[in-house]
Write an enzyme that holds these catalytic residues in place. Sequence first.
Site, PDB file in Angstrom:
ATOM      1  CB  THR A 128      37.485  37.426  36.646  1.00  0.00           C
ATOM      2  OG1 THR A 128      37.790  38.785  36.341  1.00  0.00           O
ATOM      3  CG2 THR A 128      38.767  36.621  36.453  1.00  0.00           C
ATOM      4  CD  GLU A 130      41.004  41.302  37.007  1.00  0.00           C
ATOM      5  OE1 GLU A 130      42.163  40.900  37.154  1.00  0.00           O
ATOM      6  OE2 GLU A 130      40.416  41.976  37.852  1.00  0.00           O
ATOM      7  CE  LYS A 159      38.559  33.123  39.067  1.00  0.00           C
ATOM      8  NZ  LYS A 159      37.784  32.338  40.092  1.00  0.00           N
TER       9      LYS A 159
HETATM   10  P1  NAD Z   1      36.493  37.128  48.198  1.00  0.00           P
HETATM   11  O1  NAD Z   1      37.972  37.206  48.310  1.00  0.00           O
HETATM   12  O2  NAD Z   1      35.652  38.187  48.828  1.00  0.00           O
HETATM   13  O3  NAD Z   1      35.989  35.727  48.796  1.00  0.00           O
HETATM   14  C1  NAD Z   1      36.647  34.510  48.551  1.00  0.00           C
HETATM   15  C2  NAD Z   1      36.075  33.466  49.514  1.00  0.00           C
HETATM   16  O4  NAD Z   1      36.710  32.198  49.203  1.00  0.00           O
HETATM   17  C3  NAD Z   1      36.359  33.752  50.983  1.00  0.00           C
HETATM   18  O5  NAD Z   1      35.217  33.499  51.754  1.00  0.00           O
HETATM   19  C4  NAD Z   1      37.479  32.781  51.328  1.00  0.00           C
HETATM   20  O6  NAD Z   1      37.485  32.399  52.707  1.00  0.00           O
HETATM   21  C5  NAD Z   1      37.163  31.609  50.422  1.00  0.00           C
HETATM   22  N1  NAD Z   1      38.345  30.784  50.116  1.00  0.00           N
HETATM   23  C6  NAD Z   1      39.566  31.226  49.686  1.00  0.00           C
HETATM   24  N2  NAD Z   1      40.406  30.174  49.542  1.00  0.00           N
HETATM   25  C7  NAD Z   1      39.697  29.056  49.846  1.00  0.00           C
HETATM   26  C8  NAD Z   1      40.008  27.672  49.866  1.00  0.00           C
HETATM   27  N3  NAD Z   1      41.228  27.222  49.534  1.00  0.00           N
HETATM   28  N4  NAD Z   1      39.044  26.797  50.232  1.00  0.00           N
HETATM   29  C9  NAD Z   1      37.806  27.242  50.572  1.00  0.00           C
HETATM   30  N5  NAD Z   1      37.460  28.531  50.589  1.00  0.00           N
HETATM   31  C10 NAD Z   1      38.394  29.430  50.231  1.00  0.00           C
HETATM   32  O7  NAD Z   1      36.204  37.009  46.646  1.00  0.00           O
HETATM   33  P2  NAD Z   1      35.023  37.632  45.757  1.00  0.00           P
HETATM   34  O8  NAD Z   1      35.395  38.990  45.340  1.00  0.00           O
HETATM   35  O9  NAD Z   1      33.735  37.367  46.438  1.00  0.00           O
HETATM   36  O10 NAD Z   1      35.139  36.686  44.460  1.00  0.00           O
HETATM   37  C11 NAD Z   1      34.448  35.453  44.395  1.00  0.00           C
HETATM   38  C12 NAD Z   1      34.682  34.818  43.041  1.00  0.00           C
HETATM   39  O11 NAD Z   1      34.227  35.677  42.010  1.00  0.00           O
HETATM   40  C13 NAD Z   1      36.153  34.537  42.712  1.00  0.00           C
HETATM   41  O12 NAD Z   1      36.220  33.312  42.038  1.00  0.00           O
HETATM   42  C14 NAD Z   1      36.551  35.685  41.808  1.00  0.00           C
HETATM   43  O13 NAD Z   1      37.593  35.296  40.952  1.00  0.00           O
HETATM   44  C15 NAD Z   1      35.256  35.909  41.060  1.00  0.00           C
HETATM   45  N6  NAD Z   1      35.039  37.266  40.526  1.00  0.00           N
HETATM   46  C16 NAD Z   1      35.137  38.358  41.349  1.00  0.00           C
HETATM   47  C17 NAD Z   1      34.848  39.636  40.852  1.00  0.00           C
HETATM   48  C18 NAD Z   1      34.890  40.851  41.748  1.00  0.00           C
HETATM   49  O14 NAD Z   1      34.639  41.954  41.276  1.00  0.00           O
HETATM   50  N7  NAD Z   1      35.195  40.726  43.038  1.00  0.00           N
HETATM   51  C19 NAD Z   1      34.493  39.773  39.508  1.00  0.00           C
HETATM   52  C20 NAD Z   1      34.420  38.649  38.681  1.00  0.00           C
HETATM   53  C21 NAD Z   1      34.686  37.398  39.220  1.00  0.00           C
HETATM   54  O1  TDX Z   2      43.201  51.817  46.355  1.00  0.00           O
HETATM   55  C1  TDX Z   2      42.996  51.536  45.172  1.00  0.00           C
HETATM   56  N1  TDX Z   2      43.117  52.522  44.230  1.00  0.00           N
HETATM   57  C2  TDX Z   2      42.903  52.298  42.902  1.00  0.00           C
HETATM   58  O2  TDX Z   2      43.038  53.220  42.083  1.00  0.00           O
HETATM   59  C3  TDX Z   2      42.622  50.195  44.749  1.00  0.00           C
HETATM   60  C4  TDX Z   2      42.482  49.097  45.753  1.00  0.00           C
HETATM   61  C5  TDX Z   2      42.389  49.998  43.398  1.00  0.00           C
HETATM   62  N2  TDX Z   2      42.538  51.009  42.500  1.00  0.00           N
HETATM   63  C6  TDX Z   2      42.206  50.748  41.073  1.00  0.00           C
HETATM   64  C7  TDX Z   2      42.808  49.511  40.460  1.00  0.00           C
HETATM   65  C8  TDX Z   2      41.754  49.100  39.437  1.00  0.00           C
HETATM   66  O3  TDX Z   2      41.934  49.828  38.236  1.00  0.00           O
HETATM   67  O4  TDX Z   2      40.795  50.536  41.029  1.00  0.00           O
HETATM   68  C9  TDX Z   2      40.443  49.541  40.075  1.00  0.00           C
HETATM   69  C10 TDX Z   2      39.693  48.411  40.771  1.00  0.00           C
HETATM   70  O5  TDX Z   2      40.612  47.752  41.614  1.00  0.00           O
HETATM   71  P1  TDX Z   2      40.211  46.432  42.457  1.00  0.00           P
HETATM   72  O6  TDX Z   2      39.055  46.729  43.332  1.00  0.00           O
HETATM   73  O7  TDX Z   2      41.454  45.904  43.081  1.00  0.00           O
HETATM   74  O8  TDX Z   2      39.647  45.462  41.319  1.00  0.00           O
HETATM   75  P2  TDX Z   2      40.296  44.821  40.000  1.00  0.00           P
HETATM   76  O9  TDX Z   2      41.771  44.726  40.094  1.00  0.00           O
HETATM   77  O10 TDX Z   2      39.695  45.518  38.817  1.00  0.00           O
HETATM   78  O11 TDX Z   2      39.704  43.313  40.123  1.00  0.00           O
HETATM   79  C11 TDX Z   2      38.342  43.082  40.568  1.00  0.00           C
HETATM   80  O12 TDX Z   2      37.499  42.813  39.477  1.00  0.00           O
HETATM   81  C12 TDX Z   2      37.703  41.605  38.792  1.00  0.00           C
HETATM   82  C13 TDX Z   2      38.288  41.936  41.550  1.00  0.00           C
HETATM   83  O13 TDX Z   2      39.147  42.211  42.660  1.00  0.00           O
HETATM   84  C14 TDX Z   2      38.645  40.631  40.910  1.00  0.00           C
HETATM   85  O14 TDX Z   2      38.481  39.548  41.822  1.00  0.00           O
HETATM   86  C15 TDX Z   2      37.756  40.419  39.721  1.00  0.00           C
HETATM   87  O15 TDX Z   2      38.151  39.275  39.021  1.00  0.00           O
END
Ligand code: NAD
Ligand code: TDX
Length: 339
Positions: A128, A130, A159
């Site tokens: 990420t 972050e 991470k």
């Molecule tokens: P998510 O929470 O939706 O999904 C995580 C998945 O991993 C789930 O299916 C969960 O069951 C599985 N998991 C958790 N712990 C586990 C374990 N110990 N063994 C096997 N499986 C396990 O997450 P996401 O938002 O899809 O993020 C996926 C990846 O992308 C993460 O590595 C996150 O850091 C990265 N990422 C996310 C974002 C974002 O905006 N969501 C942005 C940049 C990077």
């Molecule tokens: O209810 C809310 N109100 C609000 O203002 C929530 C849930 C979040 N927020 C704000 C916090 C952040 O500034 O919105 C922004 C986005 O929040 P999240 O969806 O929790 O994302 P963020 O913390 O930015 O992290 C996401 O992006 C990077 C993913 O969850 C991470 O897994 C990824 O690494």
Amino acid sequence: MTEALSPKAIIVTGGAGFIGSNFVHWVVDNQPDVHVTVLDALTYAGNLENLAGIPEDRMSFLHGNICDAELVDELFAKTDAVVHFAAESHNDNSIADPTPFLKTNVEGTFTLLQAARKHDVRFHHISTDEVYGDLALDDPARFTEETPYHPSSPYSSTKASSDMLVRAWVRTYGVQATISNCSNNYGPRQHIEKFIPRQITNILSGIRPKLYGDGKNVRDWIHTEDHSSAVWEILTRGRIGETYLIGADGERNNINVLRAILAEMGKAEDDFDWVRDRPGHDRRYAIDSTKLRTELGWQPKHTDFAKGLAATIKWYEENRAWWESVKQQTEAKYAAQGQ
Ligand code: NAD
Ligand code: TDX
């Protein structure tokens, strides 16, 4: 120059989660010769429904934990490549209880790296933006691959730790690995604890949306399908040992994103609640993805945010059964935190 990889069998960890499942669908739809094995522990964030409709001959699902060294070792003996998405992914949860973040994000990645090393398996690590900390709102800078690590939250520090392990395993043991650090994803199948789906499903449930702090925090939004195509380019054509930043020039502040959701869903622009800020809340993320674009020729396809957001809203409207059963417990957790 690293040789291009044409994998026939890949393992996707975390493939039942938001980004992982969208990646699995992307591979099944775009790479007809590739078989996917999903390894997922099905935590609260994993959902087998996310993989519904994928033909049996294209994907197998294995319910297991990435910290299970014996299982991981067995699996890695018979694959061409691994794409590692599995993680605890939500900042607010990491603030309430960091323990599972240390376990899955750090120990889990370590367990996978040991097996990748033993079996000489190509490994792509999903991370990420972050890990770089945050930028000021008025700073013209964006994150690049050279930006120093400066994580703020328990989530982002685990991470960052996992990225460091990957780099060390490449340098010390010659593991064939790459890393990508992506910005905030949006799209279908995102857990409703996250910002965009929380607000959409609040409105659909008759609950007012909740905005943290002053609402001016900036996130750099990318459609999850564009994340998938970028990961595929890096896995198959990226240089071993390299890090690539993934982003689609999508900087927006939270209040503007919320207003866009309210407008699309026919609500007034002030029809939301201000709630307690997240402790340590990162101010702004911004990605410079020049390296990925120039070296691998990648381009995002979903460049119209309003259109992508409208399609995402439609997905939550049409898939109520997917989220309704967890809405109450998700909101109860937030309410207990004053959010
Ligand atoms: P998510 O929470 O939706 O999904 C995580 C998945 O991993 C789930 O299916 C969960 O069951 C599985 N998991 C958790 N712990 C586990 C374990 N110990 N063994 C096997 N499986 C396990 O997450 P996401 O938002 O899809 O993020 C996926 C990846 O992308 C993460 O590595 C996150 O850091 C990265 N990422 C996310 C974002 C974002 O905006 N969501 C942005 C940049 C990077
Ligand atoms: O209810 C809310 N109100 C609000 O203002 C929530 C849930 C979040 N927020 C704000 C916090 C952040 O500034 O919105 C922004 C986005 O929040 P999240 O969806 O929790 O994302 P963020 O913390 O930015 O992290 C996401 O992006 C990077 C993913 O969850 C991470 O897994 C990824 O690494």
